[in-house]
Design an enzyme around this catalytic site. Structure first.
Site, short mmCIF file in Angstrom:
data_model
loop_
_atom_site.label_atom_id
_atom_site.label_comp_id
_atom_site.label_asym_id
_atom_site.label_seq_id
_atom_site.Cartn_x
_atom_site.Cartn_y
_atom_site.Cartn_z
CB CYS A 188 -0.93 0.00 1.21
SG CYS A 188 -1.94 1.48 1.26
CB CYS A 191 -0.82 2.59 3.97
SG CYS A 191 -2.24 1.88 3.18
CG ASP A 192 2.94 1.30 4.49
OD1 ASP A 192 2.38 1.75 5.50
OD2 ASP A 192 2.83 0.13 4.11
#
Ligand code: NAP
Length: 371
Positions: A188, A191-192
């Site tokens: 992701c 997300c990261d």
């Protein structure tokens, strides 16, 4: 069950009552919330079980609010053109839900995936949709009313069901990939990607589809360089995105390569990726600080195995063209969970609408005598 990451998703007080529902919608992406909007307006009083909160599902990247929650700007959802939508977005999402949304880059506009799905959710709640947390882990479709059991031990009875559980990111299946998850390996980018470990470092994205290109583009904001590792000599991504990747000053495409090992150590996490040339089987190691997988998705249908017809890849089969019916009467499927082809926010929302209309019709024609 306590969930530190998504505590606001729990609404346990609502579920202490036990009564038969007319319609339960399982899922929390655009298909689920659109179905909820239509079903609420049709007075079906739907209950949405917005799952993907168990640690098992989180590990699989099956996060609440579906794939849109993992997407950056959405340019192709009708009604949300790129442009300055700031004021509308800032005033439309409840304050207690703002934590779900990543901040925008200064000056950037257009709707983001998390914003879009929050808006659809808010619209469903506005029309009276009830919402509860928990992953459905078991279903009994042998007799009506149908029974659903959740991971936190609750049992629901319902006359109809809309399955809208979406699909989760695929992993390569390498032992080293598991070892370095959250230490430089991610599925992701949104997300990261902004984590300090990737800032101004060289990183790799694996895959050749739209997601891989979008993620490479997104990650190029933070990384000094992005290697797009693809197993063939042609991208699967749409032409416009493929051209973007090819012409991007910070993206280099490594054609005909497949990762065979993620390399690193405990202290630093990922330090490189061992690639095999798919043409001549030669190997090369590329130094990178992160590896992002963007190699497609698998439908979230584990809890439906043996209960409903699934295809070879696990997608829910909808036997009648242009209908959302499944092999079980009164159970309908919408969104990516039944879609191996289009997998767009707009098609998910469209089939969510269809599923609600199909459920309404089913209740009127089939259950009229049991009211
Ligand atoms: P996808 O189109 O299925 O592409 C998956 C990519 O991963 C393919 O290039 C595939 O290679 C590669 N791959 C699969 N398994 C692999 C493995 N084990 N090792 C190495 N590579 C592997 O998936 P997606 O990119 O997630 O897109 C899914 C759907 O969402 C598509 O319909 C796409 O159009 C849509 N989408 C649209 C947008 C947009 O419109 N902006 C954005 C994201 C996604 P091969 O090409 O060799 O098969």
């Amino acid at each position: 069950m306590v969930n530190d990451t998504f505590p606001h998703l729990f609404h346990n007080s609502e579920t202490t009552r036990h009564f038969m529902e007319k319609l339960i919608i399982i899922g929390s992406g655009p298909a689920a919330w659109t179905a909820a909007i239509y079903a609420s307006r049709a007075s079906l009083e739907p209950l949405v079980i917005e799952g993907a909160v168990s640690s098992e599902n989180q590990a699989r990247n099956a996060l609440p609010m579906g794939q849109l929650a993992l997407t950056t700007e959405v340019e192709n959802f009708p009604g949300f053109p790129p442009g300055d939508l700031s004021r509308f977005l800032e005033t439309s999402i409840p304050k207690n839900r703002e934590m779900m949304m990543p901040p925008h880059e200064p000056g950037q506009r257009g709707v983001s995936g998390p914003e879009l799905v929050e808006l659809i959710r808010a619209q469903a709640v506005h029309f009276g949709t009830r919402v509860t947390g928990g992953d459905i882990v078991e279903v009994d479709f042998d007799k009506r009313p149908y029974t659903l059991k959740s991971s936190d031990g609750k049992t629901y009875e319902t006359r109809t069901v809309i399955v809208a559980t979406g699909a989760g990111a695929n992993w390569l299946g390498l032992e080293s990939e598991t070892r370095f998850k959250n230490k430089g390996v991610s599925a992701c980018a949104v997300c990261d990607g902004a984590l300090p470990r990737f800032r101004n470092k060289e990183i790799a994205v694996v895959g050749g589809g739209d997601s891989a290109v979008e993620e490479a583009d997104y990650l190029s904001r933070y990384a000094s360089k992005v290697y797009l590792v693809h197993r063939r000599d042609q991208l699967r991504a749409s032409k416009i995105l493929a051209e973007k990747a090819k012409n991007h000053p910070k993206i280099e495409i490594l054609w005909n390569h497949l990762p065979v090992e993620i390399r690193g150590n405990e202290k630093e996490g990922v330090t490189g990726i061992l690639l095999e040339n798919t043409r001549d089987s030669s190997h090369r190691e590329q130094a990178v600080a992160g590896v992002f997988l963007a190699i497609g998705h698998t439908p979230n249908t584990g809890f439906l195995k043996g209960k409903i017809d699934l295809d070879a890849k696990g997608f829910v089969v909808r036997p009648v063209p242009f209908r959302t019916d499944t092999s079980v009467p009164g159970v309908f499927a919408a969104g990516d969970v039944a879609d191996d082809r289009y997998r767009q926010a707009i098609t998910a929302a469209g089939t969510g609408c269809m599923a609600a209309l199909d459920a309404e019709r089913f209740l009127v024609t089939t259950d009229v005598t049991t009211e």
